[in-house]
Motif scaffolding. Structure first.
Motif, mmCIF file in Angstrom:
data_model
loop_
_atom_site.group_PDB
_atom_site.id
_atom_site.type_symbol
_atom_site.label_atom_id
_atom_site.label_comp_id
_atom_site.label_asym_id
_atom_site.label_seq_id
_atom_site.Cartn_x
_atom_site.Cartn_y
_atom_site.Cartn_z
ATOM 1 N N ALA A 1 0.865 -1.373 -0.101
ATOM 2 C CA ALA A 1 0.100 -0.316 -0.377
ATOM 3 C C ALA A 1 1.158 1.375 0.154
ATOM 4 C CB ALA A 1 -0.719 -0.106 1.232
ATOM 5 N N LYS A 2 2.171 0.928 0.927
ATOM 6 C CA LYS A 2 3.360 2.228 0.710
ATOM 7 C C LYS A 2 4.384 2.068 -0.466
ATOM 8 C CE LYS A 2 2.034 3.374 5.523
ATOM 9 N NZ LYS A 2 2.517 2.864 6.580
ATOM 10 N N ASN A 3 4.213 0.925 -0.440
ATOM 11 C CA ASN A 3 5.265 1.037 -1.928
ATOM 12 C C ASN A 3 6.788 1.202 -1.196
ATOM 13 O OD1 ASN A 3 3.294 0.997 -3.800
ATOM 14 N ND2 ASN A 3 4.647 2.581 -5.365
ATOM 15 N N MET A 4 7.026 0.530 -0.239
ATOM 16 C CA MET A 4 7.862 0.390 0.903
ATOM 17 C C MET A 4 8.021 -1.266 0.489
ATOM 18 S SD MET A 4 8.673 3.179 1.239
ATOM 19 C CE MET A 4 9.888 3.036 3.011
ATOM 20 N N VAL A 5 9.778 -1.192 0.477
ATOM 21 C CA VAL A 5 10.332 -2.675 1.206
ATOM 22 C C VAL A 5 11.063 -2.303 2.462
ATOM 23 C CG1 VAL A 5 11.962 -2.376 -0.672
ATOM 24 C CG2 VAL A 5 11.261 -4.876 0.551
ATOM 25 N N TYR A 6 11.295 -2.786 2.782
ATOM 26 C CA TYR A 6 12.303 -2.792 4.297
ATOM 27 C C TYR A 6 12.614 -4.361 5.047
ATOM 28 C CZ TYR A 6 7.988 -0.256 5.134
ATOM 29 O OH TYR A 6 7.132 0.717 5.525
ATOM 30 N N LEU A 7 14.108 -4.121 5.843
ATOM 31 C CA LEU A 7 14.978 -4.890 5.891
ATOM 32 C C LEU A 7 14.993 -4.480 7.074
ATOM 33 C CD1 LEU A 7 16.570 -7.643 5.061
ATOM 34 C CD2 LEU A 7 18.703 -5.658 4.887
ATOM 35 N N GLN A 8 14.812 -4.993 8.177
ATOM 36 C CA GLN A 8 14.936 -5.246 9.597
ATOM 37 C C GLN A 8 15.923 -6.092 10.177
ATOM 38 O OE1 GLN A 8 13.370 -3.458 12.105
ATOM 39 N NE2 GLN A 8 15.257 -4.506 13.077
ATOM 40 N N MET A 9 17.231 -5.785 10.477
ATOM 41 C CA MET A 9 19.120 -6.422 10.859
ATOM 42 C C MET A 9 18.755 -6.212 12.510
ATOM 43 S SD MET A 9 20.707 -4.896 7.421
ATOM 44 C CE MET A 9 20.934 -2.775 8.236
ATOM 45 N N ASN A 10 19.205 -6.808 13.101
ATOM 46 C CA ASN A 10 18.702 -7.295 14.290
ATOM 47 C C ASN A 10 20.818 -8.219 14.038
ATOM 48 O OD1 ASN A 10 16.384 -6.456 15.059
ATOM 49 N ND2 ASN A 10 15.741 -8.399 14.952
ATOM 50 N N ASN A 11 20.769 -8.227 15.887
ATOM 51 C CA ASN A 11 22.407 -8.456 16.109
ATOM 52 C C ASN A 11 23.243 -7.987 14.897
ATOM 53 O OD1 ASN A 11 24.207 -10.299 17.573
ATOM 54 N ND2 ASN A 11 22.964 -12.110 16.543
ATOM 55 N N LEU A 12 23.358 -6.910 15.324
ATOM 56 C CA LEU A 12 24.586 -6.699 13.465
ATOM 57 C C LEU A 12 25.987 -7.334 13.950
ATOM 58 C CD1 LEU A 12 22.606 -4.153 12.639
ATOM 59 C CD2 LEU A 12 23.626 -5.498 10.865
ATOM 60 N N LYS A 13 26.335 -7.912 12.924
ATOM 61 C CA LYS A 13 28.144 -8.194 13.887
ATOM 62 C C LYS A 13 29.096 -7.701 12.642
ATOM 63 C CE LYS A 13 26.440 -13.272 13.989
ATOM 64 N NZ LYS A 13 26.843 -14.389 13.376
ATOM 65 N N PRO A 14 29.664 -6.884 12.915
ATOM 66 C CA PRO A 14 31.008 -5.999 11.699
ATOM 67 C C PRO A 14 30.770 -6.736 10.660
ATOM 68 C CG PRO A 14 31.693 -6.815 14.298
ATOM 69 C CD PRO A 14 30.923 -7.202 14.612
ATOM 70 N N GLU A 15 31.276 -8.469 10.646
ATOM 71 C CA GLU A 15 30.923 -8.585 8.529
ATOM 72 C C GLU A 15 29.496 -7.946 8.154
ATOM 73 O OE1 GLU A 15 31.691 -10.496 11.837
ATOM 74 O OE2 GLU A 15 30.119 -12.463 11.435
ATOM 75 N N ASP A 16 28.750 -7.852 9.105
ATOM 76 C CA ASP A 16 27.659 -6.242 7.976
ATOM 77 C C ASP A 16 27.968 -5.593 7.367
ATOM 78 O OD1 ASP A 16 25.725 -8.400 10.725
ATOM 79 O OD2 ASP A 16 25.877 -9.361 8.715
ATOM 80 N N THR A 17 28.831 -5.016 7.927
ATOM 81 C CA THR A 17 29.123 -3.112 7.128
ATOM 82 C C THR A 17 29.606 -3.352 6.036
ATOM 83 O OG1 THR A 17 30.634 -3.146 9.691
ATOM 84 C CG2 THR A 17 30.815 -1.850 7.802
ATOM 85 N N ALA A 18 28.474 -2.839 5.226
ATOM 86 C CA ALA A 18 28.511 -3.176 3.014
ATOM 87 C C ALA A 18 27.035 -1.531 3.146
ATOM 88 C CB ALA A 18 27.911 -3.809 3.518
ATOM 89 N N VAL A 19 27.519 -1.702 2.308
ATOM 90 C CA VAL A 19 26.667 -0.036 1.345
ATOM 91 C C VAL A 19 25.272 -1.493 0.822
ATOM 92 C CG1 VAL A 19 25.963 0.695 -0.234
ATOM 93 C CG2 VAL A 19 28.429 1.081 0.619
ATOM 94 N N TYR A 20 24.059 -1.383 1.150
ATOM 95 C CA TYR A 20 23.294 -1.895 1.360
ATOM 96 C C TYR A 20 22.287 -1.795 0.525
ATOM 97 C CZ TYR A 20 23.876 -5.239 5.125
ATOM 98 O OH TYR A 20 24.688 -5.673 6.122
ATOM 99 N N TYR A 21 21.814 -1.988 -0.935
ATOM 100 C CA TYR A 21 20.679 -1.912 -1.805
ATOM 101 C C TYR A 21 19.723 -2.289 -2.167
ATOM 102 C CZ TYR A 21 25.581 0.132 -3.835
ATOM 103 O OH TYR A 21 26.609 0.451 -3.784
ATOM 104 N N CYS A 22 19.209 -1.870 -2.579
ATOM 105 C CA CYS A 22 17.576 -1.801 -2.995
ATOM 106 C C CYS A 22 17.433 -2.445 -4.497
ATOM 107 C CB CYS A 22 16.601 -1.390 -2.802
ATOM 108 S SG CYS A 22 14.630 -1.517 -3.289
ATOM 109 N N LYS A 23 17.135 -3.358 -5.415
ATOM 110 C CA LYS A 23 16.928 -4.473 -6.557
ATOM 111 C C LYS A 23 15.906 -4.976 -6.737
ATOM 112 C CE LYS A 23 17.924 -7.066 -9.696
ATOM 113 N NZ LYS A 23 18.461 -8.640 -9.825
ATOM 114 N N THR A 24 15.331 -4.191 -7.927
ATOM 115 C CA THR A 24 13.629 -5.372 -8.757
ATOM 116 C C THR A 24 14.208 -5.364 -10.159
ATOM 117 O OG1 THR A 24 11.493 -5.093 -8.854
ATOM 118 C CG2 THR A 24 12.592 -2.880 -9.271
#
Length: 116
Positions: A75-98
């Motif tokens: 309804a809002k044309n939105m996509v989400y990514l909930q990230m919990n328990n983050l680790k140093p190896e999650d460090t990155a640039v995050y991209y949305c893609k379709t």
């Protein structure tokens, strides 16, 4: 034209949480699958999570299973990514893609840094 705009990145301590958002426009959002990718310097972009058009089916990279959750609000044309328990190896640039009509579209990315 198709536009994807990510937001929500930032600096977080190990074990912390962030929620990334991607605002989509220019296409019939509810009929297309959406994905989150990430990229670190010197490495190829990797698929983090995907969600089907209706939100029923999801898939995750093994490295984030149980910690990340992808969701969407058609309804809002939105996509989400909930990230919990983050680790140093999650460090990155995050991209949305379709992919629309066999053409891939990417957002500009949002940077996530996990560090104490």
């Amino acid at each position: 034209q198709v536009q994807l705009v990510e937001s929500g990145g930032g600096l977080v301590q190990p074990g912390g949480s962030l929620r990334l958002s991607c605002a989509a426009s220019g296409f019939t959002f509810s009929t297309y699958a959406m994905n989150w990718y990430r990229q670190t310097l010197g490495k190829e972009r990797e698929l983090v999570a995907g969600i089907s058009s209706g939100g029923v089916f999801t898939n995750y990279a093994d490295s984030v299973k149980g910690r990340f959750t992808i969701s969407r609000d058609n309804a809002k044309n939105m996509v989400y990514l909930q990230m919990n328990n983050l680790k140093p190896e999650d460090t990155a640039v995050y991209y949305c893609k379709t992919s629309v009509s066999w053409v891939s579209y990417w957002g500009q990315g949002t940077r996530v840094t996990v560090s104490s």
